[in-house]
Design an enzyme around this catalytic site. Structure first.
Site, PDB file in Angstrom:
ATOM      1  N   THR A 105      41.888  36.259  40.017  1.00 16.90           N
ATOM      2  CA  THR A 105      41.438  36.813  41.298  1.00 16.90           C
ATOM      3  C   THR A 105      41.230  38.319  41.205  1.00 16.90           C
ATOM      4  OG1 THR A 105      42.744  35.094  42.355  1.00 16.90           O
ATOM      5  CG2 THR A 105      42.011  36.904  43.758  1.00 16.90           C
ATOM      6  N   GLU A 163      48.670  51.832  40.589  1.00 21.61           N
ATOM      7  CA  GLU A 163      48.540  51.944  42.050  1.00 21.61           C
ATOM      8  C   GLU A 163      48.515  50.572  42.744  1.00 21.61           C
ATOM      9  OE1 GLU A 163      48.321  54.901  44.192  1.00 21.61           O
ATOM     10  OE2 GLU A 163      48.841  53.162  45.394  1.00 21.61           O
ATOM     11  N   GLY A 168      48.938  46.485  47.361  1.00 21.70           N
ATOM     12  CA  GLY A 168      47.526  46.115  47.133  1.00 21.70           C
ATOM     13  C   GLY A 168      46.616  47.329  47.218  1.00 21.70           C
ATOM     14  N   GLY A 196      45.177  40.531  48.084  1.00 24.13           N
ATOM     15  CA  GLY A 196      43.811  39.993  48.100  1.00 24.13           C
ATOM     16  C   GLY A 196      42.937  40.632  47.039  1.00 24.13           C
ATOM     17  N   LYS A 256      58.648  45.159  44.160  1.00 23.58           N
ATOM     18  CA  LYS A 256      57.886  46.280  44.716  1.00 23.58           C
ATOM     19  C   LYS A 256      58.814  47.404  45.181  1.00 23.58           C
ATOM     20  CE  LYS A 256      53.926  43.385  45.949  1.00 23.58           C
ATOM     21  NZ  LYS A 256      53.391  42.474  46.963  1.00 23.58           N
ATOM     22  N   ASP A 259      59.063  38.941  45.085  1.00 21.78           N
ATOM     23  CA  ASP A 259      57.891  39.819  44.971  1.00 21.78           C
ATOM     24  C   ASP A 259      58.192  41.165  45.645  1.00 21.78           C
ATOM     25  OD1 ASP A 259      54.698  40.010  44.736  1.00 21.78           O
ATOM     26  OD2 ASP A 259      55.243  40.621  46.758  1.00 21.78           O
ATOM     27  N   ILE A 277      46.545  49.614  49.515  1.00 22.90           N
ATOM     28  CA  ILE A 277      47.092  50.782  50.226  1.00 22.90           C
ATOM     29  C   ILE A 277      47.536  51.838  49.211  1.00 22.90           C
ATOM     30  CG2 ILE A 277      48.857  51.584  51.850  1.00 22.90           C
ATOM     31  CD1 ILE A 277      49.255  48.676  52.707  1.00 22.90           C
ATOM     32  N   GLU A 308      51.008  30.620  47.285  1.00 21.30           N
ATOM     33  CA  GLU A 308      50.692  29.850  46.091  1.00 21.30           C
ATOM     34  C   GLU A 308      51.307  28.463  46.168  1.00 21.30           C
ATOM     35  OE1 GLU A 308      51.319  32.054  42.479  1.00 21.30           O
ATOM     36  OE2 GLU A 308      50.885  33.902  43.560  1.00 21.30           O
ATOM     37  N   VAL A 312      51.868  47.865  44.038  1.00 21.90           N
ATOM     38  CA  VAL A 312      52.586  47.821  45.322  1.00 21.90           C
ATOM     39  C   VAL A 312      51.589  48.082  46.448  1.00 21.90           C
ATOM     40  CG1 VAL A 312      54.454  48.789  46.727  1.00 21.90           C
ATOM     41  CG2 VAL A 312      54.661  48.777  44.222  1.00 21.90           C
TER      42      VAL A 312
HETATM   43  N1  HSE Z   1      51.770  37.379  47.022  1.00 22.83           N
HETATM   44  C1  HSE Z   1      51.683  38.809  47.178  1.00 22.83           C
HETATM   45  C2  HSE Z   1      51.685  39.137  48.656  1.00 22.83           C
HETATM   46  C3  HSE Z   1      50.441  39.305  46.506  1.00 22.83           C
HETATM   47  O1  HSE Z   1      51.574  38.224  49.467  1.00 22.83           O
HETATM   48  O2  HSE Z   1      51.840  40.291  49.042  1.00 22.83           O
HETATM   49  C4  HSE Z   1      50.376  40.792  46.351  1.00 22.83           C
HETATM   50  O3  HSE Z   1      51.382  41.283  45.525  1.00 22.83           O
END
Ligand code: HSE
Length: 399
Positions: A10, A123, A128, A296, A199, A195, A130, A184, A126
């Site tokens: 992705t 970058e 995405g 995303g 971060k 996750d 931002i 997922e 953490v």
């Molecule tokens: N699965 C993660 C989320 C993807 O929903 O934030 C981005 O790290």
């Protein structure tokens, strides 16, 4: 400028797409055209315009001196670590979106990049799209960062928002999130808070300049949150959010990932759906908040490509990142003070006996239990009192 992309999933395919969509402006900003020379993947992509660029052996990239920048969007620690290390050793710059890699090996890879006078950028690992890593590393360096608290997982934020808006149970919302592609097939990393934990480990490492091991961070996910909890939250005018937080306590830091009940006055209260936000408090800055698309394909690729542009502008310079491999021992979160919302089948008399004065809460349609908010106390003290009270159905920290 020749670039290789490792991992055409992705995010990797998003990087190729962003380089294409914004080719002109990116060329202008980078000072030269950025071309993808190789795509490393286990798969072939017949019919895809990039099919001629696909390679299966990372050494093809290592051995090609024309490739100056390598993008790592494979995910997971291995083999990403082996590949990234080999690229840096070969004098190539690397940018990655891989929080598992950065949390586990960030300090080492930053040191290696410095030694080789190249850059290791992350970058996108953490928040995405931002901007948060670069602000911490360069814009907020005048401050002692006293708190950093974020909604850094889009999947769980979507789920909690949906539970709140539609009164649904966790399992139903999870199915919906999976159907929409937000969660997922194996959602463990998101819903158990792993996750978010990685971060906040990265952010805390950057804030304190030392290695924070994610294994040391107390982590709770959202799997135990029910529709009844949401009903109580509404009765209190609060929202339940999965927060990843670290705070300066004396000379140390305490970090935690857990669901919190936030009042409407809290800056993170209105962060809904898949959006992320990171609240930062600096001793001279005061408050700042970074808000936007935290996950995303294109938002994450936007951050990766911005790293490519930055690298293109600093080809001969290692941009210093303060993150040594010296381990930071986090302050035991048993010392962290909070108020706690508790649901119990014990009666108010027992609650009063154990917890003293408490604020009682009732929620529409909920009976046969007692909901209350404790006074402020340490985690350790709460645990002791909760064990004494017994019959605790739920505890959510009050933000
Ligand atoms: N699965 C993660 C989320 C993807 O929903 O934030 C981005 O790290």
């Amino acid at each position: 400028m020749k670039v290789a992309v490792m991992g055409y999933g992705t995010i990797g395919s998003g990087v190729v797409e962003v380089l294409d969509i914004n080719r002109n402006s990116i060329t202008k900003r980078a000072g030269e055209e950025i071309d993808v020379k190789y795509i490393l993947d286990l798969r072939d992509f017949p019919g895809d315009p990039i099919q001629e660029k696909v390679v299966h052996d990372y050494k093809t990239i290592v051995d090609d001196p024309e490739v100056k920048i390598v993008v790592e969007t494979m995910g997971g620690v291995e083999p990403a670590y082996t590949f990234v290390k080999a690229m840096l050793e070969a004098g190539k710059h690397v940018t990655t979106s891989n929080k598992a890699l950065v949390a586990a090996k960030g300090a080492e890879l930053i040191a290696l990049a410095k030694e080789k006078n190249v850059n290791f950028m992350f970058e996108a690992s953490v928040g995405g799209g931002i901007p948060i890593i670069r602000p911490l590393n360069s814009c907020l360096t005048a401050d002692e960062i006293e708190e950093i608290t974020g909604i850094v997982n889009g999947t769980t934020n979507y789920m909690l928002t949906k539970m709140s808006e539609e009164g649904l149970e966790f399992d139903d919302v999870l199915k919906d999130a999976q159907a929409k592609g937000y969660a997922e097939k194996d959602p463990t990393a998101d819903i158990e808070g792993y996750d978010a934990c990685r971060k906040i480990a990265i952010l805390t490492s950057l804030v304190c300049g030392q290695q924070v091991d994610f294994e040391d961070i107390h982590t709770e996910g959202i799997t135990k949150i029910t529709a009844t909890d949401i009903r109580y939250a509404k009765a209190m005018g609060r929202a339940i959010k999965l927060l990843a937080s670290s705070r300066k306590v004396g000379d140390g830091y305490v970090a935690m990932v857990a669901p919190f009940l936030l009042p409407s006055s809290h800056p993170l209260y209105s962060v809904n759906d898949v959006f992320n936000a990171i609240f930062v408090h600096g001793n001279v800055l005061g408050d700042a908040m970074f808000y936007g698309s935290g996950a995303g394909k294109l938002p994450t690729a936007s951050a990766v490509v911005a790293d490519i542009v930055d690298i293109a502008k600093h080809q001969e310079v290692n941009i210093a990142v303060e993150w040594s491999s010296k381990k930071l021992e986090l302050v035991d979160c048993g010392n962290m003070e909070n108020r706690y919302f508790v649901r119990t089948t014990a009666d108010q008399k027992d609650v009063r006996r154990v917890f003293g004065e408490a604020e009682y809460v009732s929620a529409e349609g909920v009976s046969g239990e007692c909901g209350f908010i404790t006074a402020r106390m340490s985690e350790a003290e709460y645990q002791k009192k909760a064990a004494e009270l017994g019959n605790v159905i739920q505890m959510i920290r009050v933000g």
